[in-house]
Design an enzyme around this catalytic site. Structure first.
Site, PDB file in Angstrom:
ATOM      1  CG  HIS A 182      -1.835  -1.105   1.409  1.00  0.00           C
ATOM      2  ND1 HIS A 182      -1.705  -2.055   2.392  1.00  0.00           N
ATOM      3  CD2 HIS A 182      -2.949  -1.436   0.711  1.00  0.00           C
ATOM      4  CE1 HIS A 182      -2.706  -2.922   2.302  1.00  0.00           C
ATOM      5  NE2 HIS A 182      -3.463  -2.580   1.287  1.00  0.00           N
ATOM      6  N   GLY A 208      -2.978  -1.467  -7.263  1.00  0.00           N
ATOM      7  CA  GLY A 208      -1.890  -2.429  -7.356  1.00  0.00           C
ATOM      8  C   GLY A 208      -2.169  -3.533  -8.357  1.00  0.00           C
ATOM      9  CE  LYS A 262      -1.630 -10.163  -3.194  1.00  0.00           C
ATOM     10  NZ  LYS A 262      -3.000 -10.169  -2.775  1.00  0.00           N
ATOM     11  CG  ASP A 263      -6.074  -6.814  -5.477  1.00  0.00           C
ATOM     12  OD1 ASP A 263      -6.590  -7.845  -5.044  1.00  0.00           O
ATOM     13  OD2 ASP A 263      -5.352  -6.079  -4.776  1.00  0.00           O
ATOM     14  CB  SER A 311      -4.509  -6.880   4.537  1.00  0.00           C
ATOM     15  OG  SER A 311      -4.113  -5.652   3.966  1.00  0.00           O
ATOM     16  NE  ARG A 312      -9.191 -11.538   2.333  1.00  0.00           N
ATOM     17  CZ  ARG A 312      -9.708 -10.679   1.429  1.00  0.00           C
ATOM     18  NH1 ARG A 312      -8.984 -10.280   0.407  1.00  0.00           N
ATOM     19  NH2 ARG A 312     -10.943 -10.219   1.574  1.00  0.00           N
TER      20      ARG A 312
HETATM   21  P1  AMP Z   1      -6.578  -3.612  -0.359  1.00  0.00           P
HETATM   22  O1  AMP Z   1      -6.378  -2.850   0.907  1.00  0.00           O
HETATM   23  O2  AMP Z   1      -6.210  -5.040  -0.270  1.00  0.00           O
HETATM   24  O3  AMP Z   1      -7.924  -3.364  -0.986  1.00  0.00           O
HETATM   25  O4  AMP Z   1      -5.536  -2.990  -1.380  1.00  0.00           O
HETATM   26  C1  AMP Z   1      -5.543  -1.630  -1.681  1.00  0.00           C
HETATM   27  C2  AMP Z   1      -4.670  -1.382  -2.892  1.00  0.00           C
HETATM   28  O5  AMP Z   1      -3.332  -1.811  -2.613  1.00  0.00           O
HETATM   29  C3  AMP Z   1      -5.142  -2.171  -4.119  1.00  0.00           C
HETATM   30  O6  AMP Z   1      -4.989  -1.356  -5.264  1.00  0.00           O
HETATM   31  C4  AMP Z   1      -4.182  -3.338  -4.120  1.00  0.00           C
HETATM   32  O7  AMP Z   1      -4.001  -3.898  -5.410  1.00  0.00           O
HETATM   33  C5  AMP Z   1      -2.911  -2.691  -3.628  1.00  0.00           C
HETATM   34  N1  AMP Z   1      -2.000  -3.699  -3.077  1.00  0.00           N
HETATM   35  C6  AMP Z   1      -2.290  -4.619  -2.122  1.00  0.00           C
HETATM   36  N2  AMP Z   1      -1.230  -5.417  -1.907  1.00  0.00           N
HETATM   37  C7  AMP Z   1      -0.252  -5.005  -2.780  1.00  0.00           C
HETATM   38  C8  AMP Z   1       1.082  -5.456  -3.052  1.00  0.00           C
HETATM   39  N3  AMP Z   1       1.640  -6.476  -2.417  1.00  0.00           N
HETATM   40  N4  AMP Z   1       1.782  -4.793  -4.007  1.00  0.00           N
HETATM   41  C9  AMP Z   1       1.217  -3.749  -4.689  1.00  0.00           C
HETATM   42  N5  AMP Z   1      -0.020  -3.291  -4.459  1.00  0.00           N
HETATM   43  C10 AMP Z   1      -0.754  -3.907  -3.520  1.00  0.00           C
END
Ligand code: AMP
Length: 312
Positions: A41, A151, A153-154, A190-191
């Site tokens: 993040h 990210g 990641k998704d 986060s998981r």
């Molecule tokens: P989340 O809090 O999981 O909804 O993620 C919020 C944002 O952070 C989303 O755009 C995710 O794709 C990005 N993100 C989460 N983990 C990663 C990671 N390891 N590398 C890059 N971006 C990430």
């Protein structure tokens, strides 16, 4: 940009947010998160600093993207630590609303991004991308960013958001950020907090599988062979495969996948890429989803499909 180590302004209500936004002059970048922030993040925030005058971060565990029985209640909520982390990277403004601030009324509209939202994650979690599409569209309307960072990641979420922005002519630039990984290769998530020590070691299988697929791709493997190479790694480990799939990275259409990828493989596109005589590499992405114990993890990587080697 905020001074490093200065705590960003924290807003909870729409009114507080509107006032704080009015104090920011210049361009604004948006980073949407569900909190429990990690370096992935923070990398989005760092890149956002380079792309706009101010960085606005949302922290919101969006109920509409969780199905009954998923981890909405259990999802980690760590606002104080998140604020400290955001201070360390100089975010300007944080919006951490209650659900009732985001959804002032029960939405009667739904946003269906179409085919891109129905395969892979969308097959396993049929209501997920509708919820993402709704909250992202609303947040763009509320914050009106010049640029929004998401990210890789998704990766499918990123493809869904690009589709929404293009089809609905939403005036925001979308910027993808490569995956940030731990030193052992596991993608930060986060998981990952749900994993026991043993499961955290088993979680390496996902990035190993992707590495194996990438090696096969570099040797000229077909989409099917790339998927099979990755699946073989996961099958040998103590994890439960949800899907392994290869997509065309620009269009996010399926080129090959395990049955549970639950999408129509685009044979025509696959054949077109494979039969081309050009040596030019084609941009594809290998994606995996698997359960490690009770925790469902996803990972992916971009790679090139090497032309002219498909028959070897
Ligand atoms: P989340 O809090 O999981 O909804 O993620 C919020 C944002 O952070 C989303 O755009 C995710 O794709 C990005 N993100 C989460 N983990 C990663 C990671 N390891 N590398 C890059 N971006 C990430």
């Amino acid at each position: 940009m905020n001074n490093m180590n200065e705590t960003p302004t924290l807003t909870r209500t729409r009114e507080e947010l509107t006032q704080a936004l009015a104090d920011l002059s210049g361009t604004r970048a948006l980073v949407m998160t569900m909190g429990a922030l990690h370096d992935g993040h923070l990398q989005l925030v760092r890149e956002a600093q380079q792309l706009a005058d101010h960085v606005v971060v949302t922290i919101f565990v969006n109920p509409t993207q969780f199905a009954p029985g998923e981890d909405f209640e259990a999802y980690p909520r760590t606002l104080d630590a998140d604020m400290e982390a955001l201070a360390s990277v100089g975010a300007d403004l944080v919006w951490a609303p209650d659900s009732s601030e985001v959804y002032l009324q029960t939405p009667s509209i739904s946003v269906d991004p179409g085919a891109v939202a129905h395969i892979l994650e969308g097959a396993t979690r049929p209501t997920h991308f509708g919820g993402v599409a709704l909250v992202v569209t609303k947040t763009f309307g509320i914050i009106r960013p010049d640029i929004a960072l998401f990210g890789e990641k998704d990766a499918q979420q990123l493809a869904v958001i690009r589709t929404i922005v293009a089809d609905l002519d939403i005036p925001v630039r979308i910027h993808g950020v490569p995956i940030v990984r731990d030193s052992d290769g596991v993608a930060l998530s986060s998981r990952n907090q749900y994993l026991s020590t043993d499961e955290r070691v088993r979680a390496r299988a996902l990035s190993h599988a992707i590495g194996e697929g990438a090696s096969a791709a570099a040797l000229g493997a077909t989409p099917r062979e790339i998927v099979d190479a990755a699946r073989a790694v996961l099958a040998a480990e103590d994890v439960e495969i949800d899907y392994v799939a290869l997509v065309d990275d620009a269009r996010f259409v399926l080129l090959a996948g395990t049955d549970s990828a639950a999408g129509q493989v685009d044979e025509a596109l696959s054949q077109m890429l494979l039969s081309s005589q050009s040596d030019a590499a084609r941009d594809v992405r290998l994606l995996v989803a698997a359960r490690v114990g009770a925790t469902r993890l996803i990972d992916n990587a971009p790679m090139a499909l090497v032309g002219g080697h498909s028959g070897e």
